[in-house]
Write a protein that holds these residues in place. Structure first.
Motif, short mmCIF file in Angstrom:
data_model
loop_
_atom_site.label_atom_id
_atom_site.label_comp_id
_atom_site.label_asym_id
_atom_site.label_seq_id
_atom_site.Cartn_x
_atom_site.Cartn_y
_atom_site.Cartn_z
N ARG A 246 0.46 6.48 5.51
CA ARG A 246 1.13 5.73 4.44
C ARG A 246 0.33 5.79 3.14
NH1 ARG A 246 4.01 6.67 7.72
NH2 ARG A 246 4.67 5.40 9.48
N ASN A 247 -0.72 6.60 3.10
CA ASN A 247 -1.63 6.61 1.96
C ASN A 247 -1.39 7.80 1.03
OD1 ASN A 247 -5.06 7.11 1.24
ND2 ASN A 247 -3.95 5.26 0.66
N TRP B 250 4.33 5.96 -2.65
CA TRP B 250 3.38 4.98 -2.15
C TRP B 250 3.80 3.59 -2.58
CZ3 TRP B 250 0.30 1.28 -4.38
CH2 TRP B 250 -0.70 0.73 -3.58
N ARG B 251 3.65 2.63 -1.66
CA ARG B 251 4.01 1.25 -1.96
C ARG B 251 2.89 0.33 -1.49
NH1 ARG B 251 9.04 1.14 1.46
NH2 ARG B 251 8.00 2.97 2.33
N GLN B 252 2.79 -0.82 -2.10
CA GLN B 252 1.73 -1.77 -1.78
C GLN B 252 1.93 -2.36 -0.38
OE1 GLN B 252 2.21 -3.86 -5.79
NE2 GLN B 252 0.08 -4.33 -5.27
N GLU B 253 0.90 -3.08 0.06
CA GLU B 253 0.85 -3.61 1.42
C GLU B 253 2.07 -4.47 1.75
OE1 GLU B 253 -1.07 -3.80 5.15
OE2 GLU B 253 -1.51 -2.59 3.37
N PHE B 254 2.55 -5.24 0.79
CA PHE B 254 3.67 -6.14 1.08
C PHE B 254 4.95 -5.38 1.35
CE2 PHE B 254 4.44 -5.42 -3.37
CZ PHE B 254 5.80 -5.61 -3.57
N GLY C 111 -0.34 -1.04 5.82
CA GLY C 111 -1.37 -0.03 6.06
C GLY C 111 -1.51 1.00 4.98
N ALA C 112 -0.82 0.83 3.84
CA ALA C 112 -0.78 1.87 2.82
C ALA C 112 -2.10 2.04 2.08
CB ALA C 112 0.33 1.57 1.81
N GLY C 113 -3.00 1.08 2.17
CA GLY C 113 -4.26 1.18 1.45
C GLY C 113 -4.17 0.61 0.05
N PRO C 114 -5.30 0.48 -0.62
CA PRO C 114 -5.29 -0.16 -1.95
C PRO C 114 -4.63 0.68 -3.03
CG PRO C 114 -7.49 0.62 -1.38
CD PRO C 114 -6.66 0.78 -0.15
N TYR C 115 -4.63 2.01 -2.89
CA TYR C 115 -3.98 2.87 -3.87
C TYR C 115 -3.78 4.25 -3.23
CZ TYR C 115 -8.86 4.27 -4.63
OH TYR C 115 -10.15 4.68 -4.46
N PRO C 116 -2.91 5.10 -3.77
CA PRO C 116 -2.65 6.40 -3.16
C PRO C 116 -3.91 7.26 -3.05
CG PRO C 116 -1.00 5.91 -4.84
CD PRO C 116 -2.07 4.87 -4.96
N THR C 117 -4.08 7.90 -1.91
CA THR C 117 -5.24 8.75 -1.58
C THR C 117 -6.56 8.00 -1.72
OG1 THR C 117 -5.61 9.76 -3.77
CG2 THR C 117 -4.00 10.82 -2.34
N PRO D 242 16.35 -0.78 10.73
CA PRO D 242 17.48 -0.24 9.96
C PRO D 242 17.48 -0.60 8.48
CG PRO D 242 18.19 -2.00 11.46
CD PRO D 242 16.79 -1.64 11.84
N LYS D 243 16.74 -1.63 8.11
CA LYS D 243 16.73 -2.07 6.71
C LYS D 243 15.48 -1.59 5.97
CE LYS D 243 20.56 -4.42 7.00
NZ LYS D 243 21.79 -3.96 6.30
N GLU D 244 14.66 -0.79 6.62
CA GLU D 244 13.41 -0.37 5.99
C GLU D 244 13.29 1.15 6.02
OE1 GLU D 244 10.28 -2.23 8.15
OE2 GLU D 244 10.85 -4.27 7.57
N ILE D 245 12.55 1.67 5.08
CA ILE D 245 12.18 3.08 5.11
C ILE D 245 10.66 3.17 5.13
CG2 ILE D 245 14.25 3.88 3.91
CD1 ILE D 245 12.50 4.20 1.40
N ILE D 246 10.16 4.25 5.73
CA ILE D 246 8.73 4.49 5.72
C ILE D 246 8.49 5.83 5.05
CG2 ILE D 246 8.23 3.11 7.76
CD1 ILE D 246 8.19 5.71 9.37
N THR D 247 7.37 5.92 4.38
CA THR D 247 7.05 7.17 3.71
C THR D 247 5.70 7.67 4.21
OG1 THR D 247 6.05 5.94 1.87
CG2 THR D 247 8.36 6.61 1.64
#
Length: 564
Positions: free
Chosen positions: A223-224, A229-233, A237-243, A320-325
């Motif tokens: 998720r990083n 990229w989207r924030q934790e909320f 698990g996406a981390g504080p910022y991309p990469t 069904p209401k969420e997407i993951i990247t």
């Protein structure tokens, strides 16, 4: 020629063993393989990438390339096995297998067997503890002061379940198979019921309330990535910022600095399915030409692997209401290279459960499926996939029972005797995708005298691959690839009379047909796979001129002409 090492595919390698194995391969085939660390993990381990190509036919960076990675998630260890299996097939097959020889003579393959060495090391520890991905503490670094921490409490190398009798418990033993826990029926009372929870230890247990602590290591490296990229909320698990994480940054830096990478596959576990983009939008919103290519190459994957190929957006949402990247969004939706995620291994299918949904089955399924799985454990796994409940004195709970499914060794990964079989599904498909990449070739060079010291030079190239030089329409939309770049290298004493020393030409079609021969109208661009550059130069007879043509994802070709 030194013998190749003999790897084992029924075991999972620790980091030191994996490093030694890769070094042995590189030493045995120095003209076909090179090994480099592309960075260090959070805990300082090398992140290894193997470059495979026949160096006698050109450097890897001059050839179209295919990327494969695995084990970005800690416990998904079979992903690393699949990478190692194809690596072994490529090195052992070059010179004897025609397709593998063609692949390594004309293209390059980059393999990262373990993106996340820290997480894998924890999953392989003598007393493992489940985490999703990286071992870095996130989003907080304090120790838990209450709740249940999931871990191996009895030191048997497994993280199972704990059960304890409770009249308010939501689980009961199956009437005919007491080892199997099944849900309590609506309105049911008067029986023997259990409370079931993950194996682990409790901190400050008050004798009443239990909640499972989130992993202190809350990162999900998948998720990083930069795209969407989207924030934790919004994305856990996406981390504080991309990469932000060194493992992801190393992979991103490598791919960005290798624009010859035109397609990629990332191995995960489990579900027994091939996932194709897009992750963020429906097929109706996808560029049609790209969707057609994806469906065509994914159908080959179904045929060659036995795994169904489905859309991430339509068929593999966790909710069904969420997407993951993740990786797929960055490599395809951001860069425009082709990408697939392969979820290795389906215990459900192994047990004879054929009609099931990859995601929703885990929320709810008929008890008959559990009975089939229990039978599979007994007959094919010596009863080890589902561990018969046994008593254990828990330090906080007192006498309980441990048992249930061994998820790391039989759910997230195949049992040892089936790991090689699963890994062997993929080489034919991976090889076919890699051989489909665009391939720039010299078509013709021409020199014509226009006067005693004036010459016209023409340089024609063609795409010998199936896919176009830009790979996808998405790449054109994102402006991530240029057309063929021609360059005339002028030695001292040569003057350019007409033309530009560097010319950016068109993108080149591949030999993939745009439609059938029964189409209403014929294709208008019959030779769209070719491009020509032309210069007029002033130079003495006998002068040698070097010519170069490069297409980002189709490679580089070099030639020389003599003015004569």
């Amino acid at each position: 020629m030194p013998a190749l090492p003999t790897p084992r595919f029924d075991i999972f390698y620790r980091h030191a063993e994996l490093t030694g194995l890769l070094q042995e391969y590189a030493a045995a085939r120095p003209g076909l393989m090179s090994l480099q660390s592309i960075g260090k993990s959070h805990e300082g381990r090398d992140i290894w990438v193997v470059a495979l190509t026949n160096e006698s036919t050109g450097a890897d960076r001059d050839k179209p390339a295919f990327w494969v990675d695995g084990n970005i998630h800690a416990g998904e260890l079979t992903a690393s096995t699949a990478c190692l299996y194809w690596l072994h097939q490529l090195l052992s097959g070059h010179g004897s297998d025609a397709r593998i020889t063609q692949l390594l003579d004309t293209r390059a393959v980059y393999i990262c067997p373990r993106v996340n060495p820290d997480g894998a090391e924890l999953a392989l520890a003598d007393r493992p503890r489940f985490i999703r991905s990286s071992t870095r503490l996130y989003p907080f670094d304090e120790d838990p002061v209450e709740g249940l921490t999931v871990e191996d409490i009895d030191g048997d190398g497994r993280v199972l379940h704990m059960r304890m009798p409770d009249p308010h418990g939501p689980w009961k033993c199956h009437a005919d198979e007491p080892r199997l826990m099944v849900p309590r029926e609506p309105g049911e009372f008067g029986g023997s019921y259990y409370r079931v929870m993950p194996e682990g230890t409790l901190t400050h247990y008050d004798g009443l309330l239990i909640s499972v602590n989130p992993n202190r290591e809350g990162l999900d490296l998948n998720r990083n990535f930069p795209a969407y990229w989207r924030q934790e909320f919004e994305q856990s698990g996406a981390g504080p910022y991309p990469t932000s994480e060194p493992e992801v940054r190393a992979m991103v830096d490598f791919i960005v600095t290798h624009p010859n990478i035109g397609a990629a596959v990332s191995f995960h576990t489990h579900s027994g399915v091939i996932l194709r983009p897009m992750g963020t939008q429906s097929d109706d919103d996808m560029t049609p030409e790209d969707l057609w290519v994806y469906k065509r190459l994914s159908a080959l994957g179904e045929k060659l692997t036995g795994y169904p190929a489905v859309s991430i957006y339509h068929d593999f949402k966790y909710h069904p209401k969420e997407i993951i990247t993740g990786t797929q969004d960055w490599i395809y939706e951001h860069l425009g290279a082709l990408f697939w995620t392969v979820e290795i291994w389906a215990p459900n299918k192994e047990a004879g459960i054929t009609d099931y949904d990859w995601i929703h089955w885990y929320r709810e399924h008929p008890v008959e499926d559990d009975l089939k799985l229990l039978k599979w454990s007994d007959e094919q796994c010596a009863g080890n996939a589902h561990v018969t409940w046994y008593p254990y004195r828990h330090p906080q709970l007192g006498m309980i029972e441990l048992g249930g499914w061994d998820r790391l060794n039989y759910w997230r990964n195949p049992p040892p005797h089936l790991r090689e079989r699963e890994a062997a599904r993929f080489p034919a498909w991976l090889t076919q995708i890699a051989l489909s990449l665009p391939k720039l070739e010299v078509l013709r060079t021409e020199v014509r005298a226009l006067g005693p010291d004036t010459w016209r030079v023409r340089f024609a190239v063609a795409n010998a691959g199936y896919l176009p030089s830009h790979i996808s329409k998405r790449a054109l939309e994102r402006k991530t690839t240029r057309g063929v770049v021609f360059e005339l290298h002028l030695p001292p004493g040569v003057a350019l009379v007409s033309g530009k020393q560097r010319v950016v030409g068109p993108q080149l079609d591949g030999h993939a047909p745009k439609n059938s021969l029964q189409a209403f109208l014929p294709n208008r661009e019959i030779t769209a796979d070719r491009a020509v550059a032309e210069w007029i130069v002033k130079a003495p007879r006998g002068t040698h001129l070097a010519l170069t043509a490069t297409a980002d994802r189709a490679g580089t070709v070099r030639t020389e002409v003599t003015l004569d």
